[in-house]
Write a protein that holds these residues in place. Structure first.
Motif, PDB file in Angstrom:
ATOM      1  N   MET A   1       0.819  -1.192   0.000  1.00 38.27           N
ATOM      2  CA  MET A   1       0.000   0.000   0.000  1.00 38.27           C
ATOM      3  C   MET A   1       0.859   1.250   0.000  1.00 38.27           C
ATOM      4  SD  MET A   1      -3.268  -0.792   2.533  1.00 38.27           S
ATOM      5  CE  MET A   1      -3.042   0.714   3.370  1.00 38.27           C
ATOM      6  N   ALA A   2       1.946   1.232   0.782  1.00 32.02           N
ATOM      7  CA  ALA A   2       2.805   2.411   0.886  1.00 32.02           C
ATOM      8  C   ALA A   2       3.539   2.692  -0.412  1.00 32.02           C
ATOM      9  CB  ALA A   2       3.800   2.226   2.022  1.00 32.02           C
ATOM     10  N   GLN A   3       4.044   1.651  -1.070  1.00 28.94           N
ATOM     11  CA  GLN A   3       4.813   1.855  -2.294  1.00 28.94           C
ATOM     12  C   GLN A   3       3.937   2.324  -3.456  1.00 28.94           C
ATOM     13  OE1 GLN A   3       6.910  -1.797  -2.961  1.00 28.94           O
ATOM     14  NE2 GLN A   3       8.625  -1.186  -1.677  1.00 28.94           N
ATOM     15  N   LEU A   4       2.704   1.857  -3.514  1.00 27.32           N
ATOM     16  CA  LEU A   4       1.810   2.256  -4.595  1.00 27.32           C
ATOM     17  C   LEU A   4       0.953   3.465  -4.231  1.00 27.32           C
ATOM     18  CD1 LEU A   4       0.590  -1.241  -5.814  1.00 27.32           C
ATOM     19  CD2 LEU A   4       2.297   0.233  -6.880  1.00 27.32           C
ATOM     20  N   ASN A   5       1.060   3.929  -2.992  1.00 27.38           N
ATOM     21  CA  ASN A   5       0.306   5.076  -2.504  1.00 27.38           C
ATOM     22  C   ASN A   5      -1.202   4.850  -2.684  1.00 27.38           C
ATOM     23  OD1 ASN A   5      -0.088   7.521  -1.310  1.00 27.38           O
ATOM     24  ND2 ASN A   5       0.246   8.706  -3.184  1.00 27.38           N
ATOM     25  N   LEU A   6      -1.677   3.710  -2.188  1.00 26.28           N
ATOM     26  CA  LEU A   6      -3.076   3.333  -2.304  1.00 26.28           C
ATOM     27  C   LEU A   6      -3.745   3.349  -0.938  1.00 26.28           C
ATOM     28  CD1 LEU A   6      -2.796   0.210  -4.634  1.00 26.28           C
ATOM     29  CD2 LEU A   6      -3.581   2.469  -5.269  1.00 26.28           C
ATOM     30  N   ILE A   7      -5.041   3.559  -0.948  1.00 31.90           N
ATOM     31  CA  ILE A   7      -5.803   3.410   0.281  1.00 31.90           C
ATOM     32  C   ILE A   7      -6.274   1.957   0.362  1.00 31.90           C
ATOM     33  CG2 ILE A   7      -6.518   5.822   0.391  1.00 31.90           C
ATOM     34  CD1 ILE A   7      -9.207   4.991  -0.755  1.00 31.90           C
TER      35      ILE A   7
ATOM     36  N   ASP B   1      -9.201   0.460   0.462  1.00 33.29           N
ATOM     37  CA  ASP B   1     -10.255   0.031  -0.463  1.00 33.29           C
ATOM     38  C   ASP B   1      -9.707  -0.215  -1.864  1.00 33.29           C
ATOM     39  OD1 ASP B   1     -12.069   0.240   1.581  1.00 33.29           O
ATOM     40  OD2 ASP B   1     -12.728   2.250   1.016  1.00 33.29           O
ATOM     41  N   ASP B   2      -8.839   0.691  -2.338  1.00 36.37           N
ATOM     42  CA  ASP B   2      -8.245   0.514  -3.671  1.00 36.37           C
ATOM     43  C   ASP B   2      -7.352  -0.712  -3.720  1.00 36.37           C
ATOM     44  OD1 ASP B   2      -9.534   2.750  -4.553  1.00 36.37           O
ATOM     45  OD2 ASP B   2      -7.810   4.083  -4.302  1.00 36.37           O
ATOM     46  N   LEU B   3      -6.621  -0.955  -2.654  1.00 37.26           N
ATOM     47  CA  LEU B   3      -5.760  -2.136  -2.606  1.00 37.26           C
ATOM     48  C   LEU B   3      -6.601  -3.410  -2.666  1.00 37.26           C
ATOM     49  CD1 LEU B   3      -2.895  -3.293  -2.276  1.00 37.26           C
ATOM     50  CD2 LEU B   3      -3.358  -3.379   0.184  1.00 37.26           C
TER      51      LEU B   3
END
Length: 142
Positions: free
Chosen positions: A1-7, A9-11
């Protein structure tokens, strides 16, 4: 999540796409809609000759909101075009000619749906912008 900058729900939607789409890059156990971190593992048997794989994401609420906003903007554009056609050029116009001129005017921006135009005409009648004179003739109310 941190590397792709996702929240979160998106993950979840992304992991679900990787495990349940055409290409099963991830394996999910148990095979349900509920998602947790321990459900996924890499599919070591996955092979494909294609170098790039396009993985579709399931529709999100944001896309639905954008579609609703577009529909709302199109309603305003249809209303403006209908009033502009009758108000500027003529005070009275037949239904078929009104619809065809509206389609022609709006075709530069988007391809208007005939049913949407008919709904907007009915809405303009209820809001007292237009009046139905005879069966297929509309009159602009100034």
């Amino acid at each position: 999540m941190a590397q792709l900058n996702l929240i979160h729900d998106d993950l979840g939607r992304l992991l679900h796409s990787l495990s349940c789409a055409k290409y099963k890059i991830l394996l999910k156990d148990p095979n349900t809609k509920d998602i947790s971190k321990s459900d996924f593992e890499f599919n070591s048997k996955f092979t494909d000759r294609m170098r790039r794989i396009k993985i579709p994401l399931p529709p999100s609420d944001e896309r639905k909101k954008v579609a609703e906003d577009v529909d709302k903007d199109r309603k305003f554009a249809i209303d403006a075009a209908l009033v502009r056609i009758i108000m500027k050029s003529r005070k009275v116009l037949g239904h078929q000619q009104l619809v065809s001129e509206c389609v022609e005017m709006l075709s530069r921006m988007f391809k208007p749906d005939i049913r949407a135009i008919k709904k907007r005409i009915e809405d303009l009648i209820t809001r007292d912008y237009l009046e139905r004179d005879k069966s297929n003739v509309f009159k602009y109310l100034a």
